[in-house]
Design a protein around this motif. Structure first.
Motif, PDB file in Angstrom:
ATOM      1  N   CYS A 298      42.990  10.226   0.380  1.00  0.00           N
ATOM      2  CA  CYS A 298      43.892  10.168  -0.772  1.00  0.00           C
ATOM      3  C   CYS A 298      45.107  11.066  -0.560  1.00  0.00           C
ATOM      4  O   CYS A 298      46.230  10.673  -0.875  1.00  0.00           O
ATOM      5  CB  CYS A 298      43.177  10.582  -2.059  1.00  0.00           C
TER       6      CYS A 298
ATOM      7  N   SER B 213      35.801   6.463 -13.864  1.00  0.00           N
ATOM      8  CA  SER B 213      36.147   5.074 -13.584  1.00  0.00           C
ATOM      9  C   SER B 213      36.290   4.842 -12.082  1.00  0.00           C
ATOM     10  O   SER B 213      35.833   3.821 -11.546  1.00  0.00           O
ATOM     11  CB  SER B 213      37.448   4.718 -14.300  1.00  0.00           C
TER      12      SER B 213
ATOM     13  N   MET C 123      44.796   1.913 -15.758  1.00  0.00           N
ATOM     14  CA  MET C 123      45.428   2.907 -14.921  1.00  0.00           C
ATOM     15  C   MET C 123      45.440   2.381 -13.488  1.00  0.00           C
ATOM     16  O   MET C 123      44.446   1.862 -13.005  1.00  0.00           O
ATOM     17  CB  MET C 123      44.643   4.213 -15.013  1.00  0.00           C
ATOM     18  N   ASP C 124      46.566   2.548 -12.806  1.00  0.00           N
ATOM     19  CA  ASP C 124      46.649   2.017 -11.443  1.00  0.00           C
ATOM     20  C   ASP C 124      45.928   2.917 -10.446  1.00  0.00           C
ATOM     21  O   ASP C 124      45.594   4.063 -10.731  1.00  0.00           O
ATOM     22  CB  ASP C 124      48.094   1.744 -11.036  1.00  0.00           C
ATOM     23  N   VAL C 125      45.687   2.379  -9.273  1.00  0.00           N
ATOM     24  CA  VAL C 125      44.899   3.077  -8.263  1.00  0.00           C
ATOM     25  C   VAL C 125      45.575   4.371  -7.814  1.00  0.00           C
ATOM     26  O   VAL C 125      44.902   5.375  -7.565  1.00  0.00           O
ATOM     27  CB  VAL C 125      44.566   2.142  -7.078  1.00  0.00           C
ATOM     28  N   PHE C 126      46.897   4.378  -7.716  1.00  0.00           N
ATOM     29  CA  PHE C 126      47.587   5.595  -7.285  1.00  0.00           C
ATOM     30  C   PHE C 126      47.458   6.706  -8.330  1.00  0.00           C
ATOM     31  O   PHE C 126      47.251   7.868  -7.984  1.00  0.00           O
ATOM     32  CB  PHE C 126      49.063   5.322  -6.977  1.00  0.00           C
ATOM     33  N   GLN C 127      47.561   6.348  -9.582  1.00  0.00           N
ATOM     34  CA  GLN C 127      47.416   7.350 -10.638  1.00  0.00           C
ATOM     35  C   GLN C 127      45.991   7.915 -10.651  1.00  0.00           C
ATOM     36  O   GLN C 127      45.790   9.117 -10.794  1.00  0.00           O
ATOM     37  CB  GLN C 127      47.774   6.762 -12.010  1.00  0.00           C
ATOM     38  N   THR C 128      45.024   7.048 -10.478  1.00  0.00           N
ATOM     39  CA  THR C 128      43.639   7.495 -10.431  1.00  0.00           C
ATOM     40  C   THR C 128      43.422   8.433  -9.238  1.00  0.00           C
ATOM     41  O   THR C 128      42.741   9.453  -9.355  1.00  0.00           O
ATOM     42  CB  THR C 128      42.690   6.288 -10.347  1.00  0.00           C
TER      43      THR C 128
ATOM     44  N   ARG D 104      34.130   2.327  -9.797  1.00  0.00           N
ATOM     45  CA  ARG D 104      34.771   1.310  -8.961  1.00  0.00           C
ATOM     46  C   ARG D 104      34.324   1.433  -7.511  1.00  0.00           C
ATOM     47  O   ARG D 104      34.064   0.434  -6.832  1.00  0.00           O
ATOM     48  CB  ARG D 104      36.292   1.412  -9.052  1.00  0.00           C
TER      49      ARG D 104
END
Length: 89
Positions: A69, A39, A1-6, A43
């Protein structure tokens, strides 16, 4: 999953106050949202949300991360909107 989605998952949880409500807003499962936030915390090497059986509360780090964010995701939305409306020459 990409950082923006997270980031989107984290923001949805923080704003709704619930993993289930965030999952419903994002049209995904509660498990996916929970795993994404866990996750992200791994990170970042910090807890963003204190979880109990009855409620969620942002940690100090979570509150600061949420503000950033929200700004980042708003900037991303604006950039995508601007690019999408630009005329191709």
């Amino acid at each position: 999953m990409d950082v923006f989605q997270t980031m989107r998952f984290f923001v949805a949880v923080a704003q709704s106050g619930s993993f289930t409500a965030a999952a419903n807003m994002l049209d995904t499962t509660t498990t996916n949202v929970s795993k994404a936030v866990s996750s992200l915390e791994t990170r970042l090497r910090t807890r963003l949300i204190n979880r109990t059986t009855r409620r969620l509360a942002l940690t100090e780090a979570g509150t600061r991360y949420l503000l950033r964010c929200e700004r980042i995701l708003e900037e991303l939305r604006e950039a995508e909107e601007e690019a999408g409306t630009a005329q191709i020459t």
